[in-house]
Motif scaffolding. Structure first.
Motif, PDB file in Angstrom:
ATOM      1  N   SER A  66       0.823  -1.207   0.000  1.00  0.00           N
ATOM      2  CA  SER A  66       0.000   0.000   0.000  1.00  0.00           C
ATOM      3  C   SER A  66       0.860   1.262   0.000  1.00  0.00           C
ATOM      4  O   SER A  66       0.537   2.246  -0.673  1.00  0.00           O
ATOM      5  CB  SER A  66      -0.931  -0.008   1.210  1.00  0.00           C
ATOM      6  OG  SER A  66      -1.690   1.176   1.272  1.00  0.00           O
ATOM      7  N   GLU A  67       1.972   1.241   0.736  1.00  0.00           N
ATOM      8  CA  GLU A  67       2.844   2.418   0.768  1.00  0.00           C
ATOM      9  C   GLU A  67       3.591   2.591  -0.548  1.00  0.00           C
ATOM     10  O   GLU A  67       3.951   3.716  -0.912  1.00  0.00           O
ATOM     11  CB  GLU A  67       3.843   2.292   1.922  1.00  0.00           C
ATOM     12  CG  GLU A  67       3.204   2.393   3.298  1.00  0.00           C
ATOM     13  CD  GLU A  67       4.227   2.359   4.412  1.00  0.00           C
ATOM     14  OE1 GLU A  67       5.430   2.250   4.088  1.00  0.00           O
ATOM     15  OE2 GLU A  67       3.842   2.446   5.585  1.00  0.00           O
ATOM     16  N   ASN A  68       3.832   1.503  -1.271  1.00  0.00           N
ATOM     17  CA  ASN A  68       4.529   1.616  -2.544  1.00  0.00           C
ATOM     18  C   ASN A  68       3.610   2.011  -3.690  1.00  0.00           C
ATOM     19  O   ASN A  68       4.089   2.313  -4.784  1.00  0.00           O
ATOM     20  CB  ASN A  68       5.214   0.284  -2.885  1.00  0.00           C
ATOM     21  CG  ASN A  68       6.403   0.011  -1.994  1.00  0.00           C
ATOM     22  OD1 ASN A  68       7.006   0.928  -1.461  1.00  0.00           O
ATOM     23  ND2 ASN A  68       6.738  -1.253  -1.816  1.00  0.00           N
ATOM     24  N   ALA A  69       2.295   1.984  -3.470  1.00  0.00           N
ATOM     25  CA  ALA A  69       1.333   2.314  -4.526  1.00  0.00           C
ATOM     26  C   ALA A  69       1.163   3.822  -4.606  1.00  0.00           C
ATOM     27  O   ALA A  69       0.162   4.383  -4.151  1.00  0.00           O
ATOM     28  CB  ALA A  69      -0.001   1.620  -4.268  1.00  0.00           C
ATOM     29  N   HIS A  70       2.153   4.503  -5.175  1.00  0.00           N
ATOM     30  CA  HIS A  70       2.111   5.969  -5.245  1.00  0.00           C
ATOM     31  C   HIS A  70       1.048   6.457  -6.220  1.00  0.00           C
ATOM     32  O   HIS A  70       0.526   7.551  -6.057  1.00  0.00           O
ATOM     33  CB  HIS A  70       3.478   6.508  -5.668  1.00  0.00           C
ATOM     34  CG  HIS A  70       4.477   6.535  -4.554  1.00  0.00           C
ATOM     35  ND1 HIS A  70       4.737   7.655  -3.813  1.00  0.00           N
ATOM     36  CD2 HIS A  70       5.247   5.552  -4.031  1.00  0.00           C
ATOM     37  CE1 HIS A  70       5.645   7.388  -2.894  1.00  0.00           C
ATOM     38  NE2 HIS A  70       5.976   6.118  -3.010  1.00  0.00           N
ATOM     39  N   MET A  71       0.737   5.692  -7.225  1.00  0.00           N
ATOM     40  CA  MET A  71      -0.208   6.164  -8.245  1.00  0.00           C
ATOM     41  C   MET A  71      -1.657   5.908  -7.852  1.00  0.00           C
ATOM     42  O   MET A  71      -2.568   6.351  -8.540  1.00  0.00           O
ATOM     43  CB  MET A  71       0.085   5.464  -9.588  1.00  0.00           C
ATOM     44  CG  MET A  71       1.485   5.724 -10.106  1.00  0.00           C
ATOM     45  SD  MET A  71       1.887   7.472 -10.237  1.00  0.00           S
ATOM     46  CE  MET A  71       0.752   7.972 -11.485  1.00  0.00           C
ATOM     47  N   GLN A  72      -1.894   5.199  -6.756  1.00  0.00           N
ATOM     48  CA  GLN A  72      -3.255   4.940  -6.319  1.00  0.00           C
ATOM     49  C   GLN A  72      -3.777   6.119  -5.505  1.00  0.00           C
ATOM     50  O   GLN A  72      -3.022   6.771  -4.782  1.00  0.00           O
ATOM     51  CB  GLN A  72      -3.309   3.659  -5.475  1.00  0.00           C
ATOM     52  CG  GLN A  72      -2.847   2.418  -6.222  1.00  0.00           C
ATOM     53  CD  GLN A  72      -3.793   2.034  -7.332  1.00  0.00           C
ATOM     54  OE1 GLN A  72      -4.981   2.329  -7.256  1.00  0.00           O
ATOM     55  NE2 GLN A  72      -3.275   1.379  -8.364  1.00  0.00           N
ATOM     56  N   ARG A  73      -5.073   6.367  -5.580  1.00  0.00           N
ATOM     57  CA  ARG A  73      -5.682   7.462  -4.836  1.00  0.00           C
ATOM     58  C   ARG A  73      -6.017   6.992  -3.434  1.00  0.00           C
ATOM     59  O   ARG A  73      -7.171   6.717  -3.109  1.00  0.00           O
ATOM     60  CB  ARG A  73      -6.923   7.968  -5.563  1.00  0.00           C
ATOM     61  CG  ARG A  73      -6.608   8.646  -6.881  1.00  0.00           C
ATOM     62  CD  ARG A  73      -7.853   9.225  -7.505  1.00  0.00           C
ATOM     63  NE  ARG A  73      -7.549   9.914  -8.730  1.00  0.00           N
ATOM     64  CZ  ARG A  73      -7.150  11.172  -8.803  1.00  0.00           C
ATOM     65  NH1 ARG A  73      -6.994  11.857  -7.702  1.00  0.00           N
ATOM     66  NH2 ARG A  73      -6.900  11.748  -9.948  1.00  0.00           N
ATOM     67  N   ARG A  74      -5.013   6.839  -2.620  1.00  0.00           N
ATOM     68  CA  ARG A  74      -5.194   6.408  -1.243  1.00  0.00           C
ATOM     69  C   ARG A  74      -4.614   7.468  -0.319  1.00  0.00           C
ATOM     70  O   ARG A  74      -3.767   8.258  -0.709  1.00  0.00           O
ATOM     71  CB  ARG A  74      -4.506   5.060  -0.999  1.00  0.00           C
ATOM     72  CG  ARG A  74      -5.054   3.940  -1.885  1.00  0.00           C
ATOM     73  CD  ARG A  74      -4.259   2.667  -1.714  1.00  0.00           C
ATOM     74  NE  ARG A  74      -4.746   1.614  -2.585  1.00  0.00           N
ATOM     75  CZ  ARG A  74      -4.119   0.455  -2.757  1.00  0.00           C
ATOM     76  NH1 ARG A  74      -2.986   0.219  -2.131  1.00  0.00           N
ATOM     77  NH2 ARG A  74      -4.616  -0.462  -3.559  1.00  0.00           N
ATOM     78  N   THR A  75      -5.084   7.438   0.925  1.00  0.00           N
ATOM     79  CA  THR A  75      -4.665   8.462   1.877  1.00  0.00           C
ATOM     80  C   THR A  75      -3.589   7.967   2.824  1.00  0.00           C
ATOM     81  O   THR A  75      -3.154   8.718   3.684  1.00  0.00           O
ATOM     82  CB  THR A  75      -5.868   8.941   2.699  1.00  0.00           C
ATOM     83  OG1 THR A  75      -6.444   7.815   3.385  1.00  0.00           O
ATOM     84  CG2 THR A  75      -6.909   9.566   1.805  1.00  0.00           C
ATOM     85  N   GLU A  76      -3.166   6.679   2.705  1.00  0.00           N
ATOM     86  CA  GLU A  76      -2.112   6.209   3.583  1.00  0.00           C
ATOM     87  C   GLU A  76      -0.791   6.866   3.204  1.00  0.00           C
ATOM     88  O   GLU A  76      -0.619   7.400   2.115  1.00  0.00           O
ATOM     89  CB  GLU A  76      -1.986   4.684   3.499  1.00  0.00           C
ATOM     90  CG  GLU A  76      -3.199   3.927   3.998  1.00  0.00           C
ATOM     91  CD  GLU A  76      -4.214   3.715   2.911  1.00  0.00           C
ATOM     92  OE1 GLU A  76      -4.008   4.250   1.827  1.00  0.00           O
ATOM     93  OE2 GLU A  76      -5.207   3.014   3.159  1.00  0.00           O
ATOM     94  N   ARG A  77       0.139   6.794   4.138  1.00  0.00           N
ATOM     95  CA  ARG A  77       1.450   7.347   3.846  1.00  0.00           C
ATOM     96  C   ARG A  77       2.150   6.470   2.806  1.00  0.00           C
ATOM     97  O   ARG A  77       1.866   5.280   2.673  1.00  0.00           O
ATOM     98  CB  ARG A  77       2.286   7.434   5.116  1.00  0.00           C
ATOM     99  CG  ARG A  77       2.874   6.107   5.594  1.00  0.00           C
ATOM    100  CD  ARG A  77       3.784   6.340   6.763  1.00  0.00           C
ATOM    101  NE  ARG A  77       4.668   5.218   6.997  1.00  0.00           N
ATOM    102  CZ  ARG A  77       5.737   5.257   7.788  1.00  0.00           C
ATOM    103  NH1 ARG A  77       6.012   6.364   8.434  1.00  0.00           N
ATOM    104  NH2 ARG A  77       6.510   4.213   7.937  1.00  0.00           N
TER     105      ARG A  77
END
Length: 454
Positions: A66-77
Motif C-alpha cells: 500500500s505504501e509503494n502504490a504511489h499512483m493509487q488514490r489512497r490516503t495512507e502514507r
C-alpha cells in the motif's frame, strides 16, 4: 491427487463484500460487490489452513504494498523514493486531509515544494495549498536530531528497562497461573481415579473436567513459551553504543556524504506522518509531527515573504548611480534602478529625467557610445542569436559556459559578442536543444512548418 501448495497466510474468510441500497427516482436500487474493510468482514479465521508465511508477515507485506502504490488514490502514507525532499510520502494536507505531493524546482537546483492538488479528479477542480519545503525539512530535521539526542536515548533505555520489568511481572503471573492449573489438573486426576467405574455418567463428567484442566495447563505452558521466545528475540541494550550514536547523529546527518535516501529512511522510522497547514495572517507554516511512538509535536515555521529583495541587492541610489553612471544610457539605468527597487526619497519610480538630474549633481559624465569598449550584448539579444530562451542563457552563465558580467546585482548582463562563437558554447547549446521535445526542434529548424504565412 497431490495436496495443493500452501498459500501465504491462509485464512477462512466470509463476507468481504456487501450490497448497498439507494433511492433512484423513488425506487430502491441495490448494487452488490462493494468491498468492505477487513475489520468489517463477517468471518475471519486466521491460520485456518497452512501457509508459508505468518499472518503478521502477510499484514506487513500488505502495508508495504500500500505504501509503494504511489499512483493509487489512497490516503495512507507512501514510501520514500529518493529525491531531495525529506518528507516524501509523509506529508498530509491540514485542510482537506489528502496526501501532498512533492514538486521540484528546475532553476535553483535545491528548492522543492509540498503541494496539495485538492480535488483534481475533475477538470476545473479546486487547488488546495502549497508550501515551500526547504524550511519545513530543516525544522523537521532539527526535531529528529533532538529526538535522538542523549536525553532521548536515556529515556529510551529507561523505557526498555521498564518494559523488561513488566515482562518479568507478566511471566511471574503466568507461572502462578500455571501452578494453579497444574494443581487443578492433579485434583481432577485424583477424583477420576477414586470414582467407581460402575458409575459411568459420573466417571465421564470427571474425565471431561480432567481433560479441560489438562488443556488449560497446556495453553498456559504455550503462553509462557511464546513469552520467553519473544523476550529472547529482543536485542540487548548497549548503553555506551547508544550514547555514542546519539552524539554522532548530528554530525552524520549533516555530513556531505549522507545521501537523501538514508535521511528519508530514518525519518520514516521515527515519524508516522506530518500535517501541514498555512497561517496567512502571520505568514507561517503550521507543522504537526505525528511520531511513531504516539506523541505529537507542533511547529510554526516562518515562510518566505513574497516580493522580498535581498538587502545586499538593494543598494543606495547614490551608490548605484556612482557605479553604473556613464556605463549605461540614462534610460537603461532608470530601468535597472526600478528593477532593483532602489527608489528615491519620495518613493516614486525612476525616469530618464530623474536619473540625468542625479547623475549631473554627482558630477558623473553621461554615457558616450563613441568611446572604445568591448562589444557586448544583453541576455535577450544573446538568446535571440543562439535560438534559445533567456532562461537557458542564464543557465549557461551559471555553469560558466557563457562568460558574462554584471556591474551590480540585477544590472543587465554584458555578454561579449566574441564568446558566442566558442566551441564550448555551441556544445552547451546543443545539449540544451537536444533535451527538448522533437516537435520543438523541428519548429526551430523550420518555422514555416508551424507558422503559416511565413
Amino acid at each position: 491427487m497431490p495436496a495443493p501448495a500452501p498459500a501465504p497466510a491462509q485464512a477462512g474468510v466470509f463476507g468481504r463484500t456487501t450490497q448497498r441500497t439507494r433511492i433512484v427516482d423513488g425506487r430502491a436500487r441495490k448494487t452488490t460487490g462493494h468491498t468492505k474493510p477487513m475489520t468489517a468482514w463477517n468471518v475471519l479465521i486466521r491460520d485456518h489452513h497452512p501457509g508459508y508465511i505468518s499472518w503478521e508477515q502477510y499484514e506487513a507485506n500488505q502495508k508495504l504494498i500500500s505504501e509503494n502504490a504511489h499512483m493509487q488514490r489512497r490516503t495512507e502514507r507512501k514510501s520514500a523514493r529518493g529525491g531531495r525532499a525529506l518528507l516524501t510520502g509523509l506529508v498530509r494536507c491540514g485542510r482537506c486531509g489528502r496526501t501532498m505531493r512533492v514538486f521540484y524546482g528546475t532553476q535553483s537546483g535545491h528548492a522543492h515544494r509540498y503541494h496539495c492538488r485538492g480535488d483534481d479528479s475533475h477538470v476545473g477542480g479546486w487547488l488546495c495549498i502549497g508550501i515551500g519545503g526547504v524550511r519545513i525539512d530543516r525544522a523537521v530535521a532539527a526535531q529528529i536530531v533532538e529526538a535522538v539526542s542523549e536525553h532521548a536515548i536515556d529515556a529510551a533505555i529507561q523505557a526498555a528497562e521498564q518494559s523488561v520489568e513488566a515482562d518479568n511481572d507478566v511471566r511471574q503471573a503466568l507461572c502462578r497461573e500455571l501452578e494453579e492449573a497444574r494443581y487443578e489438573a492433579s485434583l481432577a486426576s485424583r477424583r477420576y481415579e477414586l470414582v467407581d467405574p460402575a458409575k459411568r455418567l459420573v466417571a465421564r463428567e470427571l474425565e471431561t473436567r480432567w481433560n479441560t484442566a489438562l488443556e488449560r495447563v497446556a495453553h498456559i505452558e504455550d503462553r509462557i513459551a511464546r513469552h520467553d521466545a519473544a523476550a529472547a528475540r529482543r536485542p540487548e541494550i548497549d548503553r555506551a553504543t547508544l550514547m555514542a550514536l546519539a552524539r554522532d547523529l548530528p554530525t552524520a546527518w549533516n555530513a556531505p556524504g549522507t545521501d537523501a535516501r538514508t535521511k528519508q529512511r530514518i525519518t520514516h522510522i521515527l515519524i508516522r506522518e506530518v500535517v501541514l497547514d498555512r497561517d496567512d495572517a502571520t505568514n507561517e507554516a503550521l507543522v504537526t509531527i505525528h511520531w511513531n511512538g504516539g506523541r505529537h509535536t507542533e511547529l510554526r515555521v516562518s515562510r518566505v515573504r513574497t516580493g522580498r529583495y535581498p538587502a545586499d541587492h538593494q543598494p543606495n541610489p547614490v551608490e548605484a548611480i556612482r557605479k553604473l553612471g556613464g556605463q549605461l544610457p540614462d534610460r537603461e539605468l532608470a530601468v535597472t534602478l526600478n528593477r532593483m527597487r532602489c527608489k528615491p526619497a519620495d518613493g516614486k519610480a525612476w525616469t530618464t529625467v530623474r536619473v540625468r538630474e542625479l547623475r549631473e549633481r554627482l558630477g558623473i559624465a553621461a554615457f558616450d557610445p563613441s568611446l572604445p569598449r568591448a562589444e557586448t550584448i544583453s541576455a535577450d539579444a544573446a538568446a535571440t542569436r543562439l535560438g534559445i530562451c533567456v532562461g537557458s542563457v542564464h543557465k549557461l552563465i551559471r555553469k560558466g559556459v557563457l562568460p558574462a558580467r554584471q556591474l551590480m546585482p540585477s544590472a543587465p548582463w554584458q555578454i561579449p559578442v566574441a564568446a558566442l562563437d566558442t566551441e564550448a558554447l555551441k556544445t552547451g547549446v546543443r545539449e540544451i536543444v537536444g533535451r527538448r521535445p522533437k516537435f520543438y526542434q523541428r519548429f526551430q529548424a523550420d518555422k514555416t512548418l508551424w507558422l503559416p504565412g511565413l
